[in-house]
Design an enzyme around this catalytic site. Structure first.
Site, PDB file in Angstrom:
ATOM      1  N   LYS A 264       0.838  -1.202   0.000  1.00  0.00           N
ATOM      2  CA  LYS A 264       0.000   0.000   0.000  1.00  0.00           C
ATOM      3  C   LYS A 264       0.875   1.255   0.000  1.00  0.00           C
ATOM      4  O   LYS A 264       2.004   1.210   0.486  1.00  0.00           O
ATOM      5  CB  LYS A 264      -0.862   0.024   1.272  1.00  0.00           C
ATOM      6  N   ARG A 338     -10.264 -11.475   2.194  1.00  0.00           N
ATOM      7  CA  ARG A 338     -11.088 -12.543   1.631  1.00  0.00           C
ATOM      8  C   ARG A 338     -10.375 -13.888   1.695  1.00  0.00           C
ATOM      9  O   ARG A 338     -11.010 -14.930   1.795  1.00  0.00           O
ATOM     10  CB  ARG A 338     -11.499 -12.162   0.193  1.00  0.00           C
TER      11      ARG A 338
HETATM   12  N1  BES Z   1      -8.140  -3.694   4.405  1.00  0.00           N
HETATM   13  C1  BES Z   1      -8.340  -3.307   3.052  1.00  0.00           C
HETATM   14  C2  BES Z   1      -9.659  -2.576   2.844  1.00  0.00           C
HETATM   15  C3  BES Z   1      -9.782  -1.245   3.513  1.00  0.00           C
HETATM   16  C4  BES Z   1      -9.436  -0.089   2.838  1.00  0.00           C
HETATM   17  C5  BES Z   1     -10.304  -1.150   4.789  1.00  0.00           C
HETATM   18  C6  BES Z   1      -9.581   1.134   3.450  1.00  0.00           C
HETATM   19  C7  BES Z   1     -10.438   0.075   5.394  1.00  0.00           C
HETATM   20  C8  BES Z   1     -10.085   1.227   4.721  1.00  0.00           C
HETATM   21  C9  BES Z   1      -8.325  -4.536   2.147  1.00  0.00           C
HETATM   22  O1  BES Z   1      -7.544  -5.590   2.574  1.00  0.00           O
HETATM   23  C10 BES Z   1      -7.785  -4.084   0.835  1.00  0.00           C
HETATM   24  O2  BES Z   1      -6.668  -3.705   0.798  1.00  0.00           O
HETATM   25  N2  BES Z   1      -8.603  -4.146  -0.197  1.00  0.00           N
HETATM   26  C11 BES Z   1      -8.246  -3.716  -1.473  1.00  0.00           C
HETATM   27  C12 BES Z   1      -8.770  -4.712  -2.472  1.00  0.00           C
HETATM   28  C13 BES Z   1      -8.194  -4.553  -3.852  1.00  0.00           C
HETATM   29  C14 BES Z   1      -6.740  -4.938  -3.848  1.00  0.00           C
HETATM   30  C15 BES Z   1      -8.986  -5.425  -4.798  1.00  0.00           C
HETATM   31  C16 BES Z   1      -8.864  -2.335  -1.718  1.00  0.00           C
HETATM   32  O3  BES Z   1      -9.956  -2.083  -1.203  1.00  0.00           O
HETATM   33  O4  BES Z   1      -8.217  -1.523  -2.334  1.00  0.00           O
HETATM   34 ZN    ZN Z   2      -5.509  -5.404   1.932  1.00  0.00          ZN
END
Ligand code: BES
Ligand code: ZN
Ligand code: ZN
Length: 486
Positions: A264, A338
């Protein structure tokens, strides 16, 4: 501010220096007549006239030694509005720096006891603070004495409300802890402590999980130096002979989500300590059921991992075999929630054969784009369960909004070389495709998935939350259980 509440049946008006009272219908002083002389009533009327009546709470000095706080109650106030008024009252008295305060509930029109229960519930939920890491602790304390007619009636609901407050704050504490303190093993230690409430806590460590074939969950934790765990929490409150299947709750417990090799960006990455909020809500819920001795059998299952990059980390392109035998192509290591839930869900269905499964997860950023901080996303294979969740959500103002599942979204998750892939590169609908992924790990059980990414943490204070971890879901699920399953 710590508020210590006690209840009394007799009032000695004279000895009270900080005195709060409820007034009905636009600051009508009628009900005050039993507690003040007519001279005092006249000055109260004058003081009310000179106050800002747009506010629901006002205060003034009736005499140098008597500080009066008046709380106005509008007509047809509903239970959630009463809780909010309690929360507003907390904010009001917090700024007054009082040591003791008397609150007279006898001027309330009717529904006295119930009103006080909701009012104080709101006040207590709002008064939550997480300050254990502040080196100078100047925490204020207030003794709040509440005059009530019928304490027995209050007591009946008090146990329930206390249980929900404790469960909510347990979840809030877990979410607020920094990720260097609350890594999976430490989380397990805190869950083990729930045993003293009669909850059966079973811990599966990495070597057990490996033997069980939970490679989807384990793949996420591979880059971390911290061990991964799956923990089950069982509350068996239904002592009747013909056992019904339990209800079950599954939570995402990613103690920190860096994204892994699909790293990230740095900005706001610190927020990813709250990526375990789903699991914290499951733990808080089971705890509250145990404290209020709910006559029901409920299971909590949490997958606890840390998603880190590293020499041993899972790579984009890896294929893992999940607990249910399906193969997953991991295209993006940041879609890790997931992967954890996949194994936790199919394990829960197989082992416990529950009546339903509800999972909670901070699963997608996309749900914040669609629903913001107002509704959690709801995805389900069952209309009846969805309707019940929706209705319970409205009651406690932890609202959920249903989004669709459909075979055409499902298709987007097909992998060219494995059974399923963990993200879709085309077709959008990020929160829905995440839910479609989860659905592949449910065989036949009624199931609902709550995407709480927008609800678990809030930078600003609102309603019953002081800002920070909200505990969203503990109240919703307690309400659901109370209304339909107890
Ligand atoms: N933990 C994140 C989702 C999230 C984002 C929670 C912001 C709280 C605030 C999750 O694991 C994630 O990173 N999801 C990705 C999925 C993508 C790679 C398909 C996302 O939401 O960008
Ligand atoms: Zn994530
Ligand atoms: Zn995540």
């Amino acid at each position: 501010m710590i508020i210590n509440v006690n209840y009394k049946k007799i009032i000695n008006n004279k000895s009270i220096s900080n005195y709060a009272l409820f007034l009905n219908d636009n600051y009508n002083v009628k009900e005050l007549k039993s507690y003040f002389s007519s001279i005092e009533i006249n000055s109260i009327k004058d003081l009310i006239k000179n106050s800002n009546l747009k506010k629901n709470i006002i205060n003034f000095n009736l005499s140098p030694k008597k500080n009066i706080i008046l709380i106005n109650i509008k007509k047809n106030i509903d239970t959630y509005e009463i809780e909010n008024l309690g929360a507003d009252f907390y904010e009001f008295i917090k700024n007054l720096s009082l040591k003791s305060l008397f609150l007279n509930s006898l001027t309330l029109n009717k529904g006295n006891e119930e009103f006080i229960n909701y009012f104080l519930h709101g006040l207590k939920l709002r008064s939550y603070e997480f300050n254990i890491y502040k080196s100078s602790k100047t925490q204020k304390k207030l003794n709040l004495t509440v005059f009530v007619k019928n304490f027995e009636k209050i007591k009946k609901n008090l146990i329930k409300f206390n249980a929900i407050e404790i469960g909510t704050n347990f979840a809030r504490n877990l979410v607020s802890e920094p990720p260097n303190i609350l890594y999976p093993k430490e989380y397990v230690n805190r869950l083990i402590k729930l045993r003293k409430l009669g909850i059966k806590v079973t811990v599966y460590n990495e070597s057990k999980l490996k033997k069980m074939g939970m490679n989807s969950l384990l793949g996420v934790g591979r880059g971390s130096s911290k061990e991964s765990f799956l923990v089950t929490l069982e509350w068996n409150g239904d002592k009747s002979k013909n056992k019904k299947p339990p209800i079950s709750f599954v939570g995402k417990g990613v103690c920190f989500d860096t994204g892994g090799i699909s790293l990230k960006p740095a900005k706001f990455m610190e927020e990813m300590k709250y990526d375990m909020a789903g699991s914290a809500v499951v733990a808080g819920l089971i705890q509250s059921l145990a404290i209020r001795k709910a006559k029901i059998n409920a299971i909590g299952v949490v997958g606890l991992v840390e998603n880190m990059p590293g020499g041993n980390a899972q790579r984009p392109g890896d294929i893992v075999k999940a607990y249910n035998g399906k193969t997953i192509e991991v295209l993006n290591t940041d879609a890790e929630g997931r992967l954890v839930l996949a194994d936790a869900l199919s394990f829960t269905e197989k082992k416990f054969k529950p009546k339903f499964i509800i999972d909670l997860a901070t699963l997608t950023g996309a749900i914040i784009v669609s629903l913001g901080e107002e509704f959690a996303g709801l995805f389900s294979n069952n209309d009846d369960l969805s309707k019940k969740l929706f209705d319970s959500g409205l009651k406690v103002n932890e609202k959920v909004w249903r989004l669709p599942l459909h075979k055409n979204y499902d298709k987007l998750m097909n992998s060219t070389i494995a059974d399923i892939q963990n993200i879709n590169y085309s077709g959008g609908a990020g929160s829905i495709t995440a839910a479609q992924f989860l659905q592949r790990f449910i065989e036949k059980t009624p199931w609902a998935h709550l995407d709480i990414a927008g609800m678990a943490f809030s930078k600003k204070a609102a309603n019953l939350n002081p800002g920070g971890a909200t505990g969203f879901g503990v109240r919703l699920l307690n309400q659901l259980i109370e209304d339909y399953y107890e």
